[in-house]
Design an enzyme around this catalytic site. Sequence first.
Site, short mmCIF file in Angstrom:
data_model
loop_
_atom_site.label_atom_id
_atom_site.label_comp_id
_atom_site.label_asym_id
_atom_site.label_seq_id
_atom_site.Cartn_x
_atom_site.Cartn_y
_atom_site.Cartn_z
N LYS A 11 -33.19 20.44 31.57
CA LYS A 11 -31.76 20.15 31.81
C LYS A 11 -30.91 20.88 30.78
O LYS A 11 -31.38 21.22 29.67
CB LYS A 11 -31.46 18.65 31.79
CG LYS A 11 -31.53 17.98 30.40
CD LYS A 11 -30.20 17.70 29.81
CE LYS A 11 -30.16 17.67 28.34
NZ LYS A 11 -30.49 17.08 27.27
N ASP A 135 -32.15 10.17 28.56
CA ASP A 135 -32.03 11.29 29.49
C ASP A 135 -32.93 11.15 30.72
O ASP A 135 -32.85 11.98 31.63
CB ASP A 135 -32.39 12.62 28.79
CG ASP A 135 -31.20 13.21 28.05
OD1 ASP A 135 -30.06 12.96 28.48
OD2 ASP A 135 -31.43 13.93 27.06
O1 C5P Z 1 -32.84 7.39 24.11
P1 C5P Z 1 -33.53 8.43 23.27
O2 C5P Z 1 -34.86 7.96 22.76
O3 C5P Z 1 -33.59 9.76 23.92
O4 C5P Z 1 -32.61 8.65 21.98
C1 C5P Z 1 -33.08 9.26 20.80
C2 C5P Z 1 -32.13 8.90 19.66
O5 C5P Z 1 -30.86 9.53 19.87
C3 C5P Z 1 -31.82 7.42 19.56
O6 C5P Z 1 -32.76 6.75 18.75
C4 C5P Z 1 -30.44 7.40 18.93
O7 C5P Z 1 -30.54 7.59 17.54
C5 C5P Z 1 -29.80 8.65 19.49
N1 C5P Z 1 -28.95 8.38 20.69
C6 C5P Z 1 -27.70 7.79 20.50
N2 C5P Z 1 -26.92 7.55 21.60
C7 C5P Z 1 -27.31 7.90 22.84
C8 C5P Z 1 -28.57 8.53 23.03
C9 C5P Z 1 -29.36 8.76 21.94
O8 C5P Z 1 -27.31 7.47 19.37
N3 C5P Z 1 -26.50 7.68 23.87
#
Ligand code: C5P
Length: 291
Positions: A11, A135
């Site tokens: 993406k 994502d």
């Molecule tokens: O959800 P994911 O594991 O992909 O997110 C990785 C990190 O990115 C999270 O632990 C957080 O620190 C940050 N994040 C965030 N806000 C979001 C998505 C991700 O702060 N909307």
Amino acid sequence: MTDTVADARAKLNLFLAVREARPDGYHELDMVNVEAGLSDRLTFCDRIVPGIQMRSNNRRIPLDERNLVWKAVSLLLGDRPNPGIRIEIDKRIPVGAGLGGGSSNAAITLRVLNETRSLGRDRDLPELAAQIGSDVPYSLIGGLCRCRGRGERVERIDVAQSSEPWLHVLLILPNVAVRTAYAYRWLDECGIQDECHPSALLDAIERRNIGEIRDNLHNSFGPVVSEWVPQIRHIKAVTKTLFGLEPHLSGSGSAMFLLSDQAGELSEMRDRLRDGLHWPPCRFEIAPLTL
Ligand code: C5P
């Protein structure tokens, strides 16, 4: 037992505004995502022995419960599925690049297992996807989407379709990984809360106006990641000097991209960058975008 083979697409964030931090530790986002024609290939094979087995050509990805594919399997089938499953991941999407490779691998795993094991859980998939990562819900849908909330509120944007792709990307892929969680922390430390809105970009996409699309690409991480990662700062400076255009980050990087409605223009840019960019080591990919 027959193998099931499926491709998981990368993406690209054409627009990414990080708004306020939320009480749950995540940030409120407003993103416009598209799918790039760069894929990992996953091969799924049932095994008599119960449990999950993973393999990959890429040594940098964990092949255990830390992998989002493993999480997808255990959410759908439990930690020790019987019959077991072997999943081979042929990685082409760079890791830690902001191209959502791990999320896309997890999304395709949810889809394939739901189908091949006749689980009938189609309606649960978006919720399971959101449990795996921010994502993953987008990757279940793909194409041109606006994604809000933590990333899990996905809305498909319908634009006129054409038989041939009309928008192409040159991906500039330096050999550095940016930790997403760190990038969010850098933004918080700068006190940045981005209120930028994607309406001008969406309007330009609808009208297929490449100049206006380029002018309205946006990424909140751009300035802070450039400040922290010298490789990214350097690539931006060289690209600006060569073409008068700055590449944008996807996610929090390290992948950067330039867009064109002419794939030939991007090949020329790639060749000039190969000659003019002596550091850092980079891989280049040209791919069509799926809107
Ligand atoms: O959800 P994911 O594991 O992909 O997110 C990785 C990190 O990115 C999270 O632990 C957080 O620190 C940050 N994040 C965030 N806000 C979001 C998505 C991700 O702060 N909307």
